[in-house]
Design an enzyme around this catalytic site. Structure first.
Site, PDB file in Angstrom:
ATOM      1  N   LYS A  22       0.855  -1.203   0.000  1.00 32.50           N
ATOM      2  CA  LYS A  22       0.000   0.000   0.000  1.00 32.50           C
ATOM      3  C   LYS A  22       0.879   1.236   0.000  1.00 32.50           C
ATOM      4  CE  LYS A  22      -1.814   1.529   4.060  1.00 32.50           C
ATOM      5  NZ  LYS A  22      -1.513   2.935   4.374  1.00 32.50           N
ATOM      6  N   ARG A 121      -0.055  14.863  12.626  1.00 27.71           N
ATOM      7  CA  ARG A 121       0.518  14.671  11.282  1.00 27.71           C
ATOM      8  C   ARG A 121       0.588  15.983  10.487  1.00 27.71           C
ATOM      9  NH1 ARG A 121      -1.549   9.004   9.066  1.00 27.71           N
ATOM     10  NH2 ARG A 121       0.482   8.996   8.057  1.00 27.71           N
ATOM     11  N   ASP A 124       4.451  20.475   7.706  1.00 27.82           N
ATOM     12  CA  ASP A 124       5.459  21.545   7.611  1.00 27.82           C
ATOM     13  C   ASP A 124       6.687  21.128   6.819  1.00 27.82           C
ATOM     14  OD1 ASP A 124       5.662  19.795   9.942  1.00 27.82           O
ATOM     15  OD2 ASP A 124       7.473  20.906  10.415  1.00 27.82           O
ATOM     16  N   ASP A 305       4.450   0.799  11.943  1.00 33.28           N
ATOM     17  CA  ASP A 305       3.202   0.159  11.492  1.00 33.28           C
ATOM     18  C   ASP A 305       3.062  -1.261  12.028  1.00 33.28           C
ATOM     19  OD1 ASP A 305       3.185   1.700   8.175  1.00 33.28           O
ATOM     20  OD2 ASP A 305       2.777   2.478  10.176  1.00 33.28           O
TER      21      ASP A 305
HETATM   22  C1  EPZ Z   1       4.055   7.084   6.077  1.00 35.56           C
HETATM   23  O1  EPZ Z   1       3.278   8.122   6.656  1.00 35.56           O
HETATM   24  C2  EPZ Z   1       3.154   5.867   6.005  1.00 35.56           C
HETATM   25  N1  EPZ Z   1       2.013   6.138   5.144  1.00 35.56           N
HETATM   26  C3  EPZ Z   1       2.671   5.483   7.401  1.00 35.56           C
HETATM   27  O2  EPZ Z   1       1.880   4.295   7.283  1.00 35.56           O
HETATM   28  C4  EPZ Z   1       3.891   5.184   8.262  1.00 35.56           C
HETATM   29  O3  EPZ Z   1       3.472   4.875   9.576  1.00 35.56           O
HETATM   30  C5  EPZ Z   1       4.814   6.408   8.276  1.00 35.56           C
HETATM   31  O4  EPZ Z   1       5.179   6.758   6.917  1.00 35.56           O
HETATM   32  C6  EPZ Z   1       6.104   6.153   9.059  1.00 35.56           C
HETATM   33  O5  EPZ Z   1       6.772   5.070   8.507  1.00 35.56           O
HETATM   34  C7  EPZ Z   1       2.172   6.087   3.782  1.00 35.56           C
HETATM   35  O6  EPZ Z   1       3.260   5.834   3.292  1.00 35.56           O
HETATM   36  C8  EPZ Z   1       0.947   6.312   2.951  1.00 35.56           C
HETATM   37  P1  EPZ Z   1       6.060  10.571   8.201  1.00 35.56           P
HETATM   38  P2  EPZ Z   1       3.829   9.652   6.667  1.00 35.56           P
HETATM   39  O7  EPZ Z   1       5.904  11.799   7.388  1.00 35.56           O
HETATM   40  O8  EPZ Z   1       4.555   9.914   5.401  1.00 35.56           O
HETATM   41  C9  EPZ Z   1       5.925  13.904  11.537  1.00 35.56           C
HETATM   42  C10 EPZ Z   1       0.032   2.909   7.679  1.00 35.56           C
HETATM   43  O9  EPZ Z   1      -0.416   2.401   8.717  1.00 35.56           O
HETATM   44  N2  EPZ Z   1       5.853  14.865  10.415  1.00 35.56           N
HETATM   45  O10 EPZ Z   1       7.345   9.790   8.125  1.00 35.56           O
HETATM   46  O11 EPZ Z   1       2.731  10.534   7.062  1.00 35.56           O
HETATM   47  C11 EPZ Z   1       4.635  13.103  11.670  1.00 35.56           C
HETATM   48  O12 EPZ Z   1       3.686  13.835  12.429  1.00 35.56           O
HETATM   49  C12 EPZ Z   1       0.491   4.354   7.677  1.00 35.56           C
HETATM   50  O13 EPZ Z   1       0.169   2.284   6.587  1.00 35.56           O
HETATM   51  C13 EPZ Z   1       5.998  16.231  10.687  1.00 35.56           C
HETATM   52  O14 EPZ Z   1       6.171  16.632  11.839  1.00 35.56           O
HETATM   53  O15 EPZ Z   1       4.878   9.547   7.870  1.00 35.56           O
HETATM   54  C14 EPZ Z   1       5.086  11.861  12.386  1.00 35.56           C
HETATM   55  O16 EPZ Z   1       5.152  12.107  13.776  1.00 35.56           O
HETATM   56  C15 EPZ Z   1       0.264   5.024   9.006  1.00 35.56           C
HETATM   57  N3  EPZ Z   1       5.923  17.107   9.666  1.00 35.56           N
HETATM   58  C16 EPZ Z   1       6.503  11.635  11.838  1.00 35.56           C
HETATM   59  O17 EPZ Z   1       6.902  12.886  11.251  1.00 35.56           O
HETATM   60  C17 EPZ Z   1       5.739  16.716   8.362  1.00 35.56           C
HETATM   61  O18 EPZ Z   1       5.704  17.575   7.459  1.00 35.56           O
HETATM   62  C18 EPZ Z   1       6.591  10.560  10.769  1.00 35.56           C
HETATM   63  O19 EPZ Z   1       5.722  10.928   9.726  1.00 35.56           O
HETATM   64  C19 EPZ Z   1       5.602  15.331   8.105  1.00 35.56           C
HETATM   65  C20 EPZ Z   1       5.675  14.418   9.138  1.00 35.56           C
END
Ligand code: EPZ
Length: 418
Positions: A22, A121, A124, A305
């Site tokens: 996915k 989420r 920024d 995950d």
């Molecule tokens: C991806 O989400 C995945 N989703 C998530 O899978 C996965 O848990 C996550 O990566 C971490 O591996 C997809 O790929 C569609 P991040 P994403 O940006 O990209 C913070 C599932 O169950 N952050 O690495 O949203 C954020 O709040 C899903 O399949 C900022 O602060 O993850 C979080 O605490 C859930 N600012 C951390 O970084 C931003 O601009 C990690 O988020 C972006 C993120």
């Protein structure tokens, strides 16, 4: 309302083949808008998040056909540059269209993807990366309008190795004149797969999977036929199902190399795991022992995950387990329902202490997010008596017909209308 009804106590055994991931398919589907030539993706599971992404692609003017597990996207002609808010709300991953649409049309508008069950989420890091390429972003009433007619390659440092931000910037930079370097990039396998897909379409991306990714912008991308990598989280979820039931499971088309951290933890719990080329065979002990401690981290650390499924295993393992969720601020939604099933848990912010009990008992519970739902299914497989799970739309976001997959492996599980 649809629920899953399970009668625990049978062993999970047999063989299952893993389909495309996915979290690889979603950004790659978004990247299809970066070329006006047809793109065909193979092995794509029939899950809600993918269907929602296809609806979003159609809403901006793409022609999308699904033939079994193959999807062909044609993003010809003029595309709309804004994702309809009602669709953006259904799928956070609509954010992945920001980079591609900006690169293709020079402008994009998307609804601020709200937080979800697992955390605020924010976006920024996405915004700062696109601004560094020369885009301007204004937010008005929850809609982010991003424009960039003269984007230029840039050096970008991510304060946090965000998966989505790395993917968005990589896609925007692929069609941006000049060289872009992303420092402190996310290293997840899905990042490597997106880079591989973009390069198959004629992009010039180097270093994906490492902390520094270099992208040399090109003028145009061509179409491709591509099979995204198998889903390491679906694979891990099935291994956990076999582990908790004292079962024996063989996975084929498994991304073994991307599952080292998961395999290590399951071995710590007493599982005998043999790996081959694309295959994994797990033989579970009669009773699991605690994995000791588990901390979720960016890849190649333990994947967040898989935290909820491992939490379910810990709830019946011999000993006390410590879980530290460092990625998301609210990712223990499964804990309350597991306690309802008899688990012995202490929660404190991002830390959980789980004392294994002999056996859980069935209960009426709710899938409060995608992976929390998976954890409850895993717990229900081993629980004494009947477990009924509500809100199973959450589970359908990331697992294709989970009850059919598990029934084939010996589970007593049915989807029922109430
Ligand atoms: C991806 O989400 C995945 N989703 C998530 O899978 C996965 O848990 C996550 O990566 C971490 O591996 C997809 O790929 C569609 P991040 P994403 O940006 O990209 C913070 C599932 O169950 N952050 O690495 O949203 C954020 O709040 C899903 O399949 C900022 O602060 O993850 C979080 O605490 C859930 N600012 C951390 O970084 C931003 O601009 C990690 O988020 C972006 C993120």
């Amino acid at each position: 309302m649809q629920i899953l009804r399970m009668d625990g106590g049978t062993r999970i055994q047999g063989e299952a083949r893993i389909e495309s991931a996915k979290n690889a398919a979603l950004p790659i589907l978004a990247a299809c808008v970066m070329t006006d030539e047809p793109v065909t993706l193979l092995g794509i599971p029939d899950i809600a998040d993918v269907e929602n992404m296809l609806a979003i692609l159609r809403s901006i003017g793409c022609d999308v056909e699904r033939d079994g597990s193959s999807i062909t996207v044609r993003a010809q002609g003029d595309l709309y540059d804004s994702v309809p808010p009602h669709l953006a709300e259904t799928l956070r991953s609509s954010l992945f269209l920001a980079g591609p649409l900006l690169a293709r049309t020079g402008s994009v508008a998307f609804g601020m993807p709200g937080g979800c069950e697992i955390g605020l989420r924010p976006i920024d890091l996405h915004e700062r990366g696109l601004r560094a390429l020369g885009a301007t972003l204004e937010e008005d009433d929850g809609i982010v309008r991003c424009t960039g007619k003269n984007l230029k390659g840039a050096d970008i440092h991510l304060d946090y190795p965000s998966v989505g931000a790395t993917e968005n910037i990589m896609m925007a930079a692929a069609l941006t004149p000049g060289k872009t370097v992303i420092h402190n990039a996310a290293r997840e396998p899905e990042i490597v797969d997106l880079a591989r897909f973009l390069n198959a379409c004629g992009a010039r991306v180097a270093g994906a999977g490492k902390q520094m990714i270099a992208i040399q912008g090109v003028k145009k991308l061509h179409g491709a036929t591509y099979r995204p990598i198998p889903d390491r989280i679906v694979a891990g979820t099935l291994l956990a199902a076999a582990a908790i039931t004292g079962g024996e499971l063989r996975l084929t088309n498994a991304p073994v190399g991307d599952m080292i951290a998961q395999i290590a933890k399951l071995r710590d719990m007493g599982c005998d795991i043999r790996d081959g080329v694309g295959t994994l065979t797990l033989r579970a002990p009669k009773r699991l022992r605690s994995f000791g401690q588990l901390q979720t981290l960016p890849h190649p650390g333990f994947p967040t995950d898989m935290q909820a499924p491992m939490f379910a295993l810990a709830s019946v393992a011999d000993g006390v387990s410590l879980v530290l969720e460092t990625i998301f601020e609210n990712r223990y939604a499964h804990a309350s329902d597991l306690v309802k099933m008899g688990a012995d848990v202490i929660l404190n912010d991002r830390m959980a202490v789980v004392r294994g009990v002999q056996r859980l008992h069935g209960a009426r519970v709710k899938a409060r997010d995608l992976r929390a739902g998976a954890a409850l299914v895993i717990a229900g497989l081993a629980a004494e008596g009947v477990t009924e799970i509500e809100q199973i739309g959450q589970i359908d976001r990331g697992y294709e017909k989970i009850e059919i997959m598990l029934s084939r492996l010996g589970a007593r599980i049915k989807r029922a209308d109430e």
